[in-house]
Design an enzyme around this catalytic site. Structure first.
Site, mmCIF file in Angstrom:
data_model
loop_
_atom_site.group_PDB
_atom_site.id
_atom_site.type_symbol
_atom_site.label_atom_id
_atom_site.label_comp_id
_atom_site.label_asym_id
_atom_site.label_seq_id
_atom_site.Cartn_x
_atom_site.Cartn_y
_atom_site.Cartn_z
ATOM 1 C CG ASP A 313 62.948 -15.075 2.465
ATOM 2 O OD1 ASP A 313 62.572 -14.760 3.688
ATOM 3 O OD2 ASP A 313 63.884 -14.369 1.987
ATOM 4 C CE1 TYR A 392 69.396 -9.181 2.483
ATOM 5 C CE2 TYR A 392 69.161 -9.390 0.123
ATOM 6 C CZ TYR A 392 69.899 -9.440 1.260
ATOM 7 O OH TYR A 392 71.254 -9.405 0.912
HETATM 8 CU CU LIG Z 1 72.261 -10.639 1.573
#
Ligand SMILES: [Cu+2]
Length: 656
Positions: A313, A392
């Site tokens: 990420d 996320y």
């Molecule tokens: Cu997770």
């Protein structure tokens, strides 16, 4: 296939250094993040010199930090030479580029094309290109029509190959394309169909077309902010105000609080950075951490069918640039928070401002210390930021305590990625049958797969000075009977000095209460003990990629919880500078192969903090925050409890 993946690739690039206060010469510092004007000047200079074209995409445009010696020798008012570091991608020539611009002298100091390297954080480039290439491929059109689907209805999810391919022509940028349907009320994967796309040659290299039963999953059970009903009555407020003002001061990027002094920075790739963390004792400022930041965030998934579903990420989605998420007052942060904006870059090289990017606030932290009727209330200073990366959301908090402890905390929230599956219910026996599970049914036809999150923190420790720190490991074990422990209850802690990088590749170990200590043997406390800070692990996890698997290679930094390297200014990213194709040219595994000495060097430690995420039904459709972290604790740095002098809390003035 996960719908959220599409979001990952279509996030508009927003850019993050903090906006400078109106230019005051006195507060300018060599570690100040690039300003909007500096970002503009960098791009203008590159354009004027015809180094870049309209096809250049900026993966990274941020401050090139000056050499450590320059920063340490800096005094207010000294001349500052400002440099910008650029990592980019020429979208037409399809080649990576790296450069350094000297903004003070207005010249390009270095410029090179890196053959074979594949930068991440390219905005929507891969997504757009994959779309165009796949949609015109007759084999793909035939495969879709064979399934009695209209190509127009099919969505394309490009996934990085992550080293999955045994070999590929040097210089090619590849993605694995997966396919699904995304209707207003439901979604489906198209199992069995996958394409390997060469973005460099602009061709579909192969199509894998195997039979598979398509399952549709209704959006009815998915997270939808529009459908959330606030059914509980609003809570009576808790007011968190500081009518007499805060106890911290901010001056430019410098923050002072309860003896602590540090500078706030921002890296387009890894987000919030803390510089020059030190503790003031009288007129003496004692250094602890020269630079602390995330260095990578790696998220592997455990579903064997999803061999492409692994993310880096930081290296790929720019935590401090396109993924930096503004904080929402009163919800993400308390009422008394001071919010700072951040300046970063877009993939087009333009400066972007992220409002409310960083919060600084004091919070009540329970009891600081107590004995009998004598007690003190603890206060903490929190420096908070958040990143949204596709499905996320991550929080990154640096928390300063009054007893010399620096706590690093990550928060995991947002949405679990999901795949459509045929089953609509689980049987009770599925929990007792011993059947291995690679995911959990979280709604009818919806499964959330097991996965992990590995945060690599790069901690350039300078405990009481830059050089000659040493790294020790502490382990505690029972003393053998024969060694003076005849009754068998004795146990002892043993310290082991690590002399080389390979010795320092270690795992956490709860049974021996293992922790690590960075020691400066040349500075002693009043009892003759060397000044030191210890890294206290809390929870952690180990990766499950089998040794020798393609993923164990690209995710190598997660194979150890602790690494140590001698300080090198350009060794910043644990998984390597180029993570996109799983063939990094550098990174911890490569640097430490040389097994350099770390004994009484300027030691940089790297801590891998892992979370194994086995989904729970209660995390659907949105996860409540899960916290993980570690602490840097003084262990010999002081000569007694440094929080002994915290005064007793008195009623506020107006209540007296
Ligand atoms: Cu997770």
């Amino acid at each position: 296939m996960a719908r959220a993946t599409a979001i990952l690739f279509t996030i508009l690039a927003v850019g993050a250094a903090f906006a400078q206060e109106p230019a005051k010469v006195s507060t300018a510092h060599p570690l100040d993040p690039l300003s909007q004007d500096e970002i503009r000047a960098t791009v203008k200079l590159l354009k004027d010199e015809k180094r870049i074209t309209g096809h250049t995409i900026f993966s990274y445009l941020g401050l090139l930090e000056p050499p450590k010696e320059t920063v340490l020798a800096f005094k207010r008012g000294d001349t500052i030479i400002r440099r910008a570091k650029i990592v980019g991608y020429d979208g037409r020539e399809r080649i990576a580029l790296e450069g350094v611009v000297n903004l003070t002298e207005k010249k390009v100091e270095s410029w090179q094309f890196i053959k074979g390297a594949q930068p991440g954080n390219l905005g929507g480039l891969d997504f757009k290109l994959t779309e165009r290439i796949v949609r015109t491929d007759p084999r793909w059109i035939a495969a879709i029509k064979k399934r009695k689907l209209d190509p127009v209805d099919v969505v394309i999810y490009p996934m990085p190959v992550r080293g999955y391919l045994d070999r590929k022509p040097e210089g090619s940028r590849y993605v694995l394309a997966m396919f699904g349907l995304d209707e207003p009320d439901e979604s489906a994967d198209i199992p069995g169909l996958m394409a390997l796309v060469d973005l460099t040659k602009r061709t579909v290299e192969w199509i894998r077309d195997e039979p598979g039963l398509m399952t549709r999953a209704s959006y009815e059970h998915m997270f939808d902010p529009e459908k959330i009903e606030a059914k509980r009555p609003a809570l009576k407020p808790i007011r968190i105000t500081q009518p007499e003002g805060t106890n911290f001061e901010i001056e430019g990027q410098l923050v002072r609080w309860q003896g602590w002094e540090f500078r706030i920075g921002n890296d387009p790739r890894t987000g919030l950075v803390l510089h020059s963390v030190a503790y003031r004792a009288g007129d003496k400022l004692r250094s602890i951490l020269y630079r602390g930041s995330l260095s990578e965030l790696y998220v592997p998934y455990g579903d064997p069918d999803w061999f492409m579903m692994h993310w880096f990420d930081a290296g790929e989605f720019g935590l401090g640039s396109q993924s930096h998420s503004p904080l929402k007052p009163l919800n993400d942060v308390p009422e008394n928070a001071t919010l700072l904006q951040a300046v970063t870059h877009g993939s087009d090289g333009r400066p972007r401002t992220v409002p409310n990017a960083i919060a600084i606030y004091e919070r009540d932290a329970g009891i600081l210390w107590r004995h009998g009727g004598e007690s003190r209330r603890a206060r903490q200073l929190v420096v908070q930021s958040m990143f949204t990366v596709g499905n996320y959301d991550y929080g990154l908090n640096w928390i300063f305590h009054q007893d010399g402890v620096i706590e690093v905390e990550v928060e995991l929230t947002g949405l679990m990625i999901w795949k459509a599956v045929p089953r609509i219910k689980d049987s009770a026996s599925s929990h007792v049958s011993g059947r291995p599970s690679t995911g959990l049914l979280v709604a009818p036809n919806v499964e959330a797969p097991n996965h992990q999150h590995f945060f690599s923190f790069r901690l350039d420790m300078d405990v009481d000075g830059q050089v000659k720190n040493a790294l020790y490991e502490m382990n505690t074990a029972a003393i053998p009977n024969k060694d003076g422990n005849p009754l068998g209850h004795g146990f002892a802690m043993t310290e082991t000095l690590f002399k080389t990088e390979k010795q320092a590749q270690r795992q956490v170990n709860a049974p021996t209460a293992r922790s690590w200590k960075i020691v400066n043997p040349s500075v002693l406390n009043e009892l003759g003990q060397p000044s030191a800070y210890m890294l206290m692990p809390m929870g952690n996890a180990a990766p499950y990629a089998l040794p020798g698997s393609y993923l164990a290679g690209v995710g190598a930094f997660a194979n150890h919880h602790l690494w140590a390297t001698p300080y090198r200014p350009n060794e910043l990213y644990a998984a390597g500078t180029y993570v996109f194709d799983g063939e990094p040219t550098d990174g911890l595994a490569k640097w430490t192969a040389a097994n350099r000495s770390i004994e009484f060097e300027d030691v940089v430690i790297w801590y891998t903090l892992g979370v194994t995420h086995l989904p729970r039904i209660e995390e659907w459709p949105v996860m409540t925050v899960h916290k993980a972290g570690f602490k840097l604790m003084p262990a010999g740095f002081f000569s007694r409890n440094p929080a002994l002098d915290v005064p007793e809390t008195e009623p506020p003035m107006k209540d007296k």
